[in-house]
Design a protein around this motif. Sequence first.
Motif, PDB file in Angstrom:
ATOM      1  N   SER A 149      15.501 -13.084 -11.577  1.00  0.00           N
ATOM      2  CA  SER A 149      14.821 -14.381 -11.610  1.00  0.00           C
ATOM      3  C   SER A 149      15.520 -15.299 -12.603  1.00  0.00           C
ATOM      4  CB  SER A 149      13.349 -14.219 -12.009  1.00  0.00           C
ATOM      5  OG  SER A 149      12.729 -15.480 -12.169  1.00  0.00           O
ATOM      6  N   PRO A 150      16.399 -16.191 -12.131  1.00  0.00           N
ATOM      7  CA  PRO A 150      17.096 -17.105 -13.050  1.00  0.00           C
ATOM      8  C   PRO A 150      16.145 -17.984 -13.851  1.00  0.00           C
ATOM      9  CG  PRO A 150      18.115 -17.123 -10.871  1.00  0.00           C
ATOM     10  CD  PRO A 150      16.839 -16.359 -10.736  1.00  0.00           C
ATOM     11  N   THR A 151      15.043 -18.390 -13.233  1.00  0.00           N
ATOM     12  CA  THR A 151      14.086 -19.267 -13.920  1.00  0.00           C
ATOM     13  C   THR A 151      13.464 -18.561 -15.108  1.00  0.00           C
ATOM     14  OG1 THR A 151      13.578 -20.386 -11.839  1.00  0.00           O
ATOM     15  CG2 THR A 151      12.012 -20.659 -13.639  1.00  0.00           C
ATOM     16  N   ILE A 152      12.994 -17.331 -14.893  1.00  0.00           N
ATOM     17  CA  ILE A 152      12.385 -16.568 -15.990  1.00  0.00           C
ATOM     18  C   ILE A 152      13.431 -16.202 -17.027  1.00  0.00           C
ATOM     19  CG2 ILE A 152      11.271 -14.367 -16.553  1.00  0.00           C
ATOM     20  CD1 ILE A 152       9.693 -14.594 -13.969  1.00  0.00           C
ATOM     21  N   ALA A 154      16.127 -17.804 -17.848  1.00  0.00           N
ATOM     22  CA  ALA A 154      16.524 -18.977 -18.618  1.00  0.00           C
ATOM     23  C   ALA A 154      15.544 -19.280 -19.740  1.00  0.00           C
ATOM     24  CB  ALA A 154      16.649 -20.181 -17.694  1.00  0.00           C
ATOM     25  N   ARG A 155      14.312 -18.812 -19.596  1.00  0.00           N
ATOM     26  CA  ARG A 155      13.285 -19.071 -20.604  1.00  0.00           C
ATOM     27  C   ARG A 155      13.079 -17.874 -21.529  1.00  0.00           C
ATOM     28  NH1 ARG A 155       8.201 -20.029 -18.355  1.00  0.00           N
ATOM     29  NH2 ARG A 155       7.675 -21.166 -20.254  1.00  0.00           N
ATOM     30  N   ALA A 187       4.231 -16.739 -15.828  1.00  0.00           N
ATOM     31  CA  ALA A 187       3.864 -16.411 -14.449  1.00  0.00           C
ATOM     32  C   ALA A 187       2.996 -15.167 -14.428  1.00  0.00           C
ATOM     33  CB  ALA A 187       5.114 -16.191 -13.606  1.00  0.00           C
ATOM     34  N   ALA A 192       8.193 -11.864  -8.835  1.00  0.00           N
ATOM     35  CA  ALA A 192       9.400 -11.584  -9.620  1.00  0.00           C
ATOM     36  C   ALA A 192       9.553 -10.097  -9.889  1.00  0.00           C
ATOM     37  CB  ALA A 192       9.345 -12.349 -10.939  1.00  0.00           C
ATOM     38  N   VAL A 345       1.967 -20.914 -13.849  1.00  0.00           N
ATOM     39  CA  VAL A 345       3.007 -21.444 -12.959  1.00  0.00           C
ATOM     40  C   VAL A 345       3.066 -20.575 -11.709  1.00  0.00           C
ATOM     41  CG1 VAL A 345       4.382 -22.390 -14.836  1.00  0.00           C
ATOM     42  CG2 VAL A 345       4.835 -20.073 -14.048  1.00  0.00           C
ATOM     43  N   GLY A 346       3.500 -21.179 -10.613  1.00  0.00           N
ATOM     44  CA  GLY A 346       3.703 -20.444  -9.380  1.00  0.00           C
ATOM     45  C   GLY A 346       2.410 -20.123  -8.640  1.00  0.00           C
ATOM     46  N   ARG A 350      -0.230 -23.478  -8.740  1.00  0.00           N
ATOM     47  CA  ARG A 350       0.445 -24.749  -8.533  1.00  0.00           C
ATOM     48  C   ARG A 350       0.206 -25.335  -7.142  1.00  0.00           C
ATOM     49  NH1 ARG A 350       0.556 -27.082 -13.099  1.00  0.00           N
ATOM     50  NH2 ARG A 350       1.885 -26.128 -14.671  1.00  0.00           N
TER      51      ARG A 350
END
Length: 442
Positions: A149-152, A154-155, A187, A192, A345-346, A350
Amino acid sequence: MADQSPSVRTSRLSGFYQKSVAERTSIIAQWANLSAEEVSALHSGLSVAQADKMIENVIGVYNLPLGIGANFIINGREVLVPMVVEEPSVVAGVSYAAKLARSGGGFRTGSTRSIMIAQVQLLGVADFEQARANILAAKADLLAAANTSPTIAARGGGPIDIEVRFLPETFTEPMLIVHLLFDALDAMGANAVNTAAEAIAPLLERLTGGRALLRILSNLSDRRRAWAEVTIPAETFSSIHASGEEVIAGIVHANAFALADPYRAATHNKGILNGIDAVAIATGNDWRAIEAGVHAYAARDGQYRALTEWRVITDNSASGGQTEGAQRKLALYGRLEMPLAVGIVGGATRAHPTAQVALKILGVSSARELAEIMVAVGLAQNLAAIRALATEGIQRGHMALHARQVAIAAGATGDDIDRIAAQLAAEGQIRVERARELLKGT
């Protein structure tokens, strides 16, 4: 209207239940600075077109009441809590308990990191110890493969550890179970975590010589817990019917019953979830996953037990600290800790417009903050229930609120609903047949 200017911002909404829906909506809109569109989402909710994109075979939408749990102070912050529930007395009960908690400074909460567990089931493993050694030696490669998961990532979240469990005796054959620990951050994390489990399964097969069958998250999220505690002076519970000391002693006895007996514990924990589920639904979270994890956690020592702890303590803070010769002041201390995997989120959080408004009313900025509010609500809900049970009994207040539903079921509309409900409650006859008789007499 309650003054909600920043200088006097408070969740203590005196007489809120007596106001009209329009007045209550206006107060909440001012509290959360809601736009006209967001206010509309509170009243109109999910459209059929939106619902059609969320699940399969949609033919309509099903509405439930959305109320506000008032009076909460959590970690020093005033909080109003959106709750979606159909059962009478839940919102009233939690608001009353939160009011009691204010006398002790409100609720104090905390939480762990948002660690979820993905499980990979391996069958046909010939040498379990060698397989375990191979897996642990390849931990870095497995974690890299699971970083899907690039989004997770990145954080700062994502896979953090690998654990190996051996189940030597099952209904079919011995199994090797691999746990992937995954920090889902804000999330809930199901998608994920499941994707990560799928990603590492082929490598696990090569490392063990086994066959990967199930690859899925566990809803027993015991690495992702939240807790709340509260201390309330005994005098807060005093009434013309009983002293505060008598009431808190009864609450402790009620909790001891639920710790010792699974039949009582099931109902006790259901009361906790009355509040937690209502917030989960309001914010678009998976209340079914929450319940599964909670009930499994309640049986973690081999017997199903109450999740709460209630005990009588000496309240040193009542006089600025206990001193020699000072009169002892008693207080009720309560604590609730439980697995709580929720997200901001997700998913439906959302996709559903009302869930987004609910999160705005709560004013949360992380999943952990939401979980901490929810566990405080669960503790308050439990307090309301067992205080009622230990004093006047649960039916008195519950059935009085239930009377409105009975009046509606009998065909009452408009002002007749409250008039007939009040008469039913006064008579102590909360029955549809009696409501119909009263309707005929109008």
